[in-house]
Scaffold this motif. Sequence first.
Motif, PDB file in Angstrom:
ATOM      1  N   LEU A 139      38.734  53.581   8.420  1.00 56.37           N
ATOM      2  CA  LEU A 139      37.630  52.643   8.668  1.00 56.37           C
ATOM      3  C   LEU A 139      36.375  53.235   8.039  1.00 56.37           C
ATOM      4  CD1 LEU A 139      38.434  52.286  12.474  1.00 56.37           C
ATOM      5  CD2 LEU A 139      38.903  50.530  10.736  1.00 56.37           C
ATOM      6  N   MET A 140      35.829  52.578   7.035  1.00 53.39           N
ATOM      7  CA  MET A 140      34.652  53.129   6.363  1.00 53.39           C
ATOM      8  C   MET A 140      33.397  52.303   6.675  1.00 53.39           C
ATOM      9  SD  MET A 140      33.848  53.775   2.315  1.00 53.39           S
ATOM     10  CE  MET A 140      32.760  52.356   2.235  1.00 53.39           C
ATOM     11  N   HIS A 141      32.277  53.017   6.759  1.00 56.15           N
ATOM     12  CA  HIS A 141      30.985  52.329   6.951  1.00 56.15           C
ATOM     13  C   HIS A 141      30.375  51.989   5.596  1.00 56.15           C
ATOM     14  CE1 HIS A 141      26.575  52.147   7.075  1.00 56.15           C
ATOM     15  NE2 HIS A 141      26.756  51.532   8.224  1.00 56.15           N
ATOM     16  N   LYS A 142      29.830  50.786   5.480  1.00 57.19           N
ATOM     17  CA  LYS A 142      28.963  50.478   4.339  1.00 57.19           C
ATOM     18  C   LYS A 142      27.837  49.602   4.873  1.00 57.19           C
ATOM     19  CE  LYS A 142      31.839  46.680   2.563  1.00 57.19           C
ATOM     20  NZ  LYS A 142      31.018  45.570   3.098  1.00 57.19           N
ATOM     21  N   GLN A 143      26.688  49.694   4.210  1.00 57.67           N
ATOM     22  CA  GLN A 143      25.564  48.799   4.579  1.00 57.67           C
ATOM     23  C   GLN A 143      25.434  47.811   3.424  1.00 57.67           C
ATOM     24  OE1 GLN A 143      21.152  49.813   4.362  1.00 57.67           O
ATOM     25  NE2 GLN A 143      21.401  49.901   6.586  1.00 57.67           N
ATOM     26  N   GLY A 144      25.747  46.542   3.697  1.00 49.68           N
ATOM     27  CA  GLY A 144      25.695  45.540   2.631  1.00 49.68           C
ATOM     28  C   GLY A 144      26.963  45.565   1.799  1.00 49.68           C
ATOM     29  N   ASN A 145      26.896  44.953   0.607  1.00 49.97           N
ATOM     30  CA  ASN A 145      28.067  44.864  -0.270  1.00 49.97           C
ATOM     31  C   ASN A 145      27.746  45.454  -1.641  1.00 49.97           C
ATOM     32  OD1 ASN A 145      30.191  43.608   1.304  1.00 49.97           O
ATOM     33  ND2 ASN A 145      28.702  41.940   1.553  1.00 49.97           N
ATOM     34  N   PRO A 146      28.807  45.802  -2.387  1.00 53.93           N
ATOM     35  CA  PRO A 146      28.579  46.513  -3.661  1.00 53.93           C
ATOM     36  C   PRO A 146      27.510  45.908  -4.563  1.00 53.93           C
ATOM     37  CG  PRO A 146      30.907  46.495  -3.177  1.00 53.93           C
ATOM     38  CD  PRO A 146      30.247  45.681  -2.104  1.00 53.93           C
ATOM     39  N   ASP A 147      27.367  44.574  -4.532  1.00 53.88           N
ATOM     40  CA  ASP A 147      26.425  43.986  -5.507  1.00 53.88           C
ATOM     41  C   ASP A 147      24.974  44.335  -5.199  1.00 53.88           C
ATOM     42  OD1 ASP A 147      26.163  40.626  -4.086  1.00 53.88           O
ATOM     43  OD2 ASP A 147      26.578  42.578  -3.186  1.00 53.88           O
ATOM     44  N   SER A 148      24.663  44.622  -3.898  1.00 53.90           N
ATOM     45  CA  SER A 148      23.237  44.876  -3.605  1.00 53.90           C
ATOM     46  C   SER A 148      23.022  46.035  -2.630  1.00 53.90           C
ATOM     47  CB  SER A 148      22.650  43.613  -2.968  1.00 53.90           C
ATOM     48  OG  SER A 148      23.405  43.330  -1.787  1.00 53.90           O
ATOM     49  N   MET A 149      24.081  46.752  -2.275  1.00 53.60           N
ATOM     50  CA  MET A 149      23.944  47.730  -1.183  1.00 53.60           C
ATOM     51  C   MET A 149      22.983  48.880  -1.519  1.00 53.60           C
ATOM     52  SD  MET A 149      27.745  49.393  -1.373  1.00 53.60           S
ATOM     53  CE  MET A 149      28.373  50.201  -2.845  1.00 53.60           C
ATOM     54  N   LEU A 184      41.466  56.967  10.965  1.00 51.12           N
ATOM     55  CA  LEU A 184      40.507  57.854  10.301  1.00 51.12           C
ATOM     56  C   LEU A 184      39.204  57.090  10.178  1.00 51.12           C
ATOM     57  CD1 LEU A 184      42.733  59.047   7.287  1.00 51.12           C
ATOM     58  CD2 LEU A 184      42.055  60.463   9.238  1.00 51.12           C
ATOM     59  N   VAL A 185      38.075  57.810  10.154  1.00 48.58           N
ATOM     60  CA  VAL A 185      36.787  57.157   9.907  1.00 48.58           C
ATOM     61  C   VAL A 185      36.100  57.841   8.735  1.00 48.58           C
ATOM     62  CG1 VAL A 185      36.411  56.335  12.277  1.00 48.58           C
ATOM     63  CG2 VAL A 185      35.615  58.629  11.614  1.00 48.58           C
ATOM     64  N   ALA A 214      37.396  59.845  15.934  1.00 51.80           N
ATOM     65  CA  ALA A 214      38.586  59.861  15.063  1.00 51.80           C
ATOM     66  C   ALA A 214      38.347  60.862  13.938  1.00 51.80           C
ATOM     67  CB  ALA A 214      38.840  58.464  14.490  1.00 51.80           C
ATOM     68  N   PRO A 215      39.416  61.406  13.340  1.00 51.44           N
ATOM     69  CA  PRO A 215      39.249  62.373  12.249  1.00 51.44           C
ATOM     70  C   PRO A 215      38.564  61.733  11.045  1.00 51.44           C
ATOM     71  CG  PRO A 215      41.518  62.349  13.057  1.00 51.44           C
ATOM     72  CD  PRO A 215      40.822  61.177  13.686  1.00 51.44           C
ATOM     73  N   LEU A 216      37.924  62.585  10.249  1.00 47.34           N
ATOM     74  CA  LEU A 216      37.096  62.119   9.137  1.00 47.34           C
ATOM     75  C   LEU A 216      37.832  62.125   7.803  1.00 47.34           C
ATOM     76  CD1 LEU A 216      33.976  64.273   9.969  1.00 47.34           C
ATOM     77  CD2 LEU A 216      33.979  61.781   9.961  1.00 47.34           C
ATOM     78  N   LEU A 217      37.614  61.059   7.045  1.00 50.73           N
ATOM     79  CA  LEU A 217      37.955  61.057   5.615  1.00 50.73           C
ATOM     80  C   LEU A 217      36.626  61.020   4.874  1.00 50.73           C
ATOM     81  CD1 LEU A 217      40.645  59.007   3.777  1.00 50.73           C
ATOM     82  CD2 LEU A 217      38.329  59.115   2.870  1.00 50.73           C
ATOM     83  N   VAL A 218      36.484  61.825   3.826  1.00 51.57           N
ATOM     84  CA  VAL A 218      35.220  61.886   3.087  1.00 51.57           C
ATOM     85  C   VAL A 218      35.470  61.682   1.601  1.00 51.57           C
ATOM     86  CG1 VAL A 218      33.360  63.450   2.355  1.00 51.57           C
ATOM     87  CG2 VAL A 218      34.043  63.366   4.750  1.00 51.57           C
ATOM     88  N   GLY A 219      34.656  60.809   1.002  1.00 52.23           N
ATOM     89  CA  GLY A 219      34.744  60.530  -0.439  1.00 52.23           C
ATOM     90  C   GLY A 219      33.420  60.812  -1.111  1.00 52.23           C
ATOM     91  N   LEU A 220      33.294  61.983  -1.736  1.00 57.16           N
ATOM     92  CA  LEU A 220      32.057  62.342  -2.442  1.00 57.16           C
ATOM     93  C   LEU A 220      32.311  62.565  -3.927  1.00 57.16           C
ATOM     94  CD1 LEU A 220      30.524  64.777   0.189  1.00 57.16           C
ATOM     95  CD2 LEU A 220      29.320  62.861  -0.847  1.00 57.16           C
ATOM     96  N   SER A 221      33.580  62.604  -4.295  1.00 58.18           N
ATOM     97  CA  SER A 221      33.992  62.997  -5.642  1.00 58.18           C
ATOM     98  C   SER A 221      33.270  62.226  -6.748  1.00 58.18           C
ATOM     99  CB  SER A 221      35.502  62.751  -5.788  1.00 58.18           C
ATOM    100  OG  SER A 221      35.942  63.129  -7.058  1.00 58.18           O
ATOM    101  N   ARG A 222      32.572  63.005  -7.600  1.00 60.10           N
ATOM    102  CA  ARG A 222      31.919  62.514  -8.808  1.00 60.10           C
ATOM    103  C   ARG A 222      30.800  61.490  -8.557  1.00 60.10           C
ATOM    104  NH1 ARG A 222      36.900  61.342 -13.103  1.00 60.10           N
ATOM    105  NH2 ARG A 222      37.876  63.422 -13.041  1.00 60.10           N
ATOM    106  N   LYS A 223      30.412  61.300  -7.309  1.00 62.41           N
ATOM    107  CA  LYS A 223      29.494  60.200  -6.997  1.00 62.41           C
ATOM    108  C   LYS A 223      28.062  60.444  -7.479  1.00 62.41           C
ATOM    109  CE  LYS A 223      32.075  57.714  -3.572  1.00 62.41           C
ATOM    110  NZ  LYS A 223      32.162  57.196  -2.182  1.00 62.41           N
TER     111      LYS A 223
END
Length: 278
Positions: A139-149, A184-185, A214-223
Amino acid sequence: MKTLQCGRFALDLSRPLVMGILNVTPDSFSDGGRFNRVDDALARAESMLAEGADILDIGGESTRPGAPYVSPEEEMARVMPVLEKLRGIGAPLSLDTRRAEVMREAIQLGAVDLINDVSALEDEGALPLAAGSRAAVCLMHKQGNPDSMQDRPAYEDVVAEVGGYLQRRVRLCLDAGIERERLLVDPGFGFGKTLEHNLALLARLGEIEKIAGAPLLVGLSRKSMLGLITGEQLPAERLGASVAAALESARRGAAVVRVHDVKATRQALQLWQALAQS
Ligand SMILES: Nc1nc2ncc(COP(=O)(O)OP(=O)(O)O)nc2c(=O)[nH]1
């Protein structure tokens, strides 16, 4: 021993796991177009497993800031042939999608061990679908959507708000019958966050896990946050910062790190583990 019930697999979370990114898109921010032919995708999958990937994350829609709309049909046309070929590869397959209809097709194929949803199962029908499967769920958090987040991300307290959102999504999943061992979060680095927000989330990663439960998944790669810090414009040239980010995430409790560069990340985590056990 903490375990992630991940579809056909039970994954030991006593060490940080490496999720290898397999973007079958023409336009992913750092490797778009390289693996969207099925044969290239298979070769990439095999090489990531050989490099030590514990999970493969297959995605057919770029969710980078400003990414163009991809129809469900197009997304399915990209991922289904790859999932079909990878189904018997003997490793957990994660499907990176926010669409219930794509999840449904892939689950019916018997090729999804983890649903990786950047919109935390908010799509109509996604929650009961996941509940009825055996797949783990990120389950990932995002604020808004890719076009304007990334236009004007704003929070009172980014850690409390992101953690609180993930806590509510976890609660909904538990109430729908998804066992906690399948959850996972993910704080969603770069998904409606400024550099300051991303750094606060990374610094206080442990609090997110505590709040969400819940355990964490993290995506930072190349960002791009790594690009801002290093001045490196080219995502594929951000290896050092990406490996450091994975290591810092693991040190702060991440159970899974989602990366493009599997071998380098594995080596860094192996050093960290050797130290932790010495
Ligand atoms: N759980 C999770 N899933 C994600 N999916 C895509 C991306 C974006 O990265 P990438 O897939 O490499 O690029 P693109 O979205 O352009 O394909 N980041 C995350 C993330 O941080 N967490």
